[in-house]
Design a protein around this motif. Structure first.
Motif, PDB file in Angstrom:
ATOM      1  N   ASP A   1       5.354   5.638   5.021  1.00  0.00           N
ATOM      2  CA  ASP A   1       5.769   5.495   6.418  1.00  0.00           C
ATOM      3  C   ASP A   1       7.222   5.021   6.503  1.00  0.00           C
ATOM      4  O   ASP A   1       8.001   5.509   7.332  1.00  0.00           O
TER       5      ASP A   1
ATOM      6  N   GLU B   1       0.679   3.934   1.715  1.00  0.00           N
ATOM      7  CA  GLU B   1       0.992   4.471   3.046  1.00  0.00           C
ATOM      8  C   GLU B   1       2.119   3.699   3.721  1.00  0.00           C
ATOM      9  O   GLU B   1       2.892   4.257   4.506  1.00  0.00           O
ATOM     10  N   TRP B   2       2.246   2.387   3.431  1.00  0.00           N
ATOM     11  CA  TRP B   2       3.365   1.630   3.993  1.00  0.00           C
ATOM     12  C   TRP B   2       4.686   2.180   3.469  1.00  0.00           C
ATOM     13  O   TRP B   2       5.657   2.293   4.216  1.00  0.00           O
TER      14      TRP B   2
ATOM     15  N   ALA C   1       8.102  -1.883  11.033  1.00  0.00           N
ATOM     16  CA  ALA C   1       6.887  -1.666  10.254  1.00  0.00           C
ATOM     17  C   ALA C   1       5.728  -1.291  11.178  1.00  0.00           C
ATOM     18  O   ALA C   1       5.541  -1.887  12.240  1.00  0.00           O
ATOM     19  N   ARG C   2       4.962  -0.298  10.759  1.00  0.00           N
ATOM     20  CA  ARG C   2       3.761   0.080  11.518  1.00  0.00           C
ATOM     21  C   ARG C   2       2.601  -0.869  11.223  1.00  0.00           C
ATOM     22  O   ARG C   2       1.632  -0.916  11.987  1.00  0.00           O
ATOM     23  N   HIS C   3       2.683  -1.604  10.115  1.00  0.00           N
ATOM     24  CA  HIS C   3       1.568  -2.413   9.620  1.00  0.00           C
ATOM     25  C   HIS C   3       2.026  -3.866   9.464  1.00  0.00           C
ATOM     26  O   HIS C   3       2.930  -4.162   8.681  1.00  0.00           O
TER      27      HIS C   3
ATOM     28  N   ARG D   1       0.844  -1.197   0.000  1.00  0.00           N
ATOM     29  CA  ARG D   1       0.000   0.000   0.000  1.00  0.00           C
ATOM     30  C   ARG D   1       0.881   1.250   0.000  1.00  0.00           C
ATOM     31  O   ARG D   1       1.970   1.258   0.587  1.00  0.00           O
TER      32      ARG D   1
ATOM     33  N   ALA E   1       8.988  -6.365  10.451  1.00  0.00           N
ATOM     34  CA  ALA E   1       7.804  -6.301  11.310  1.00  0.00           C
ATOM     35  C   ALA E   1       7.963  -7.248  12.491  1.00  0.00           C
ATOM     36  O   ALA E   1       8.397  -8.391  12.328  1.00  0.00           O
TER      37      ALA E   1
ATOM     38  N   ALA F   1       2.449  -5.795   6.096  1.00  0.00           N
ATOM     39  CA  ALA F   1       3.598  -5.511   5.233  1.00  0.00           C
ATOM     40  C   ALA F   1       4.547  -6.698   5.153  1.00  0.00           C
ATOM     41  O   ALA F   1       5.370  -6.776   4.238  1.00  0.00           O
TER      42      ALA F   1
ATOM     43  N   CYS G   1      10.046  -7.590   5.364  1.00  0.00           N
ATOM     44  CA  CYS G   1       8.894  -7.027   4.640  1.00  0.00           C
ATOM     45  C   CYS G   1       9.209  -6.762   3.161  1.00  0.00           C
ATOM     46  O   CYS G   1       8.446  -6.061   2.482  1.00  0.00           O
TER      47      CYS G   1
END
Length: 256
Positions: free
Chosen positions: A115, A111-112, A227-229, A109, A131, A232, A158
């Motif tokens: 970020d 936004e990944w 990673a925030r997500h 994505r 992650a 990912a 990731c």
């Protein structure tokens, strides 16, 4: 680093033989597997472009994948025998800073990407997105991932790297050496240092310390970005992964 504009390299080379994911999906190449009415390569390219990529190259050797890259407005680059040499060729063609990812990162994505570029420390020559297992468990359905277990938790890659400066070439060349020596582990031990490996084996080595040691071996500043997500960390390595990703993208909230 700001995420306004950047160059990107997508690794989409074939390793020889029949890829199990391509065979399962009944296509010639994994990058051409269709998910939610688009090839995996198209999904990755679309995410990169939406995140601000102004120049995108695709490392591929299969004619059909190269043709898809051209259709998507990307520059085809000849894939080498392995991902590390392909990355070196892409870096030489596009320069730095360069974001590197893979064609099977079908959930990618914008936004990944933004970020990651925002969170990567400014003083690093090379950064890798990883992650934590708890973040993956929070965000992803049950899925088999490969984890590296450090003193500060278990981490999964990731498939996203930032080669920020020309010095990052040294890190890519270390990666190439590790690939060459994968059947001669003593050579890898010599490069990384017995002390660091002993600390890893006894659960006393943190991820940051491990990357510091790798950076010293390569002569660069290497860092990990958390990673925030959790999604990912999910790519398409197996037919089971493909079924998982297709199921996720059937949900409107997961579409890009």
């Amino acid at each position: 680093m700001t995420a306004a504009t950047f160059h990107a390299l997508v690794l989409a080379g074939s390793r020889g033989g029949t890829d199990p994911v391509a065979a399962y999906a009944e296509v010639s190449d994994k990058a051409l597997v269709r998910i939610a009415d688009a090839t995996m390569l198209a999904r990755v390219v679309g995410a990169l472009r939406a995140a601000g990529a102004t120049r995108i190259a695709v490392s591929a050797n299969a004619p059909a994948v190269r043709a898809e890259a051209v259709r998507l407005g990307c520059e085809p680059v000849d894939a080498a025998a392995g991902p590390s040499l392909s990355t070196l060729h892409g870096m030489q063609a596009l320069g730095t800073p360069l974001l590197v990812t893979t064609a099977d990162h079908a959930l990618l994505r914008p936004e990944w990407i933004r970020d990651f570029l925002t969170d990567a420390p400014g003083g690093a020559d090379v950064a890798a997105l990883l992650a934590r297992s708890d973040v993956i468990a929070r965000d992803a359905p049950p899925t088999r991932r490969t984890y590296l277990r450090f003193a500060d938790g278990a981490w999964s890659g990731c498939n996203m790297f930032l080669l920020r400066t020309p010095r990052a070439e040294a890190a890519v060349r270390l990666w190439m050496a590790v690939e060459r020596d994968r059947k001669r582990p003593w050579r890898i031990v010599r490069r990384l240092g017995v002390g660091a490996l002993l600390r890893y084996a006894t659960g006393r080595l943190t991820l940051a310390a491990a990357l510091d040691r790798l950076g010293v071996a390569a002569g660069v500043k290497a860092v990990a970005v958390a990673a925030r997500h959790g999604l990912a960390a999910v790519d398409v390595d197996t037919p089971a992964d493909l079924d998982l990703v297709r199921g996720l993208l059937d949900q409107p909230s997961q579409s890009t």
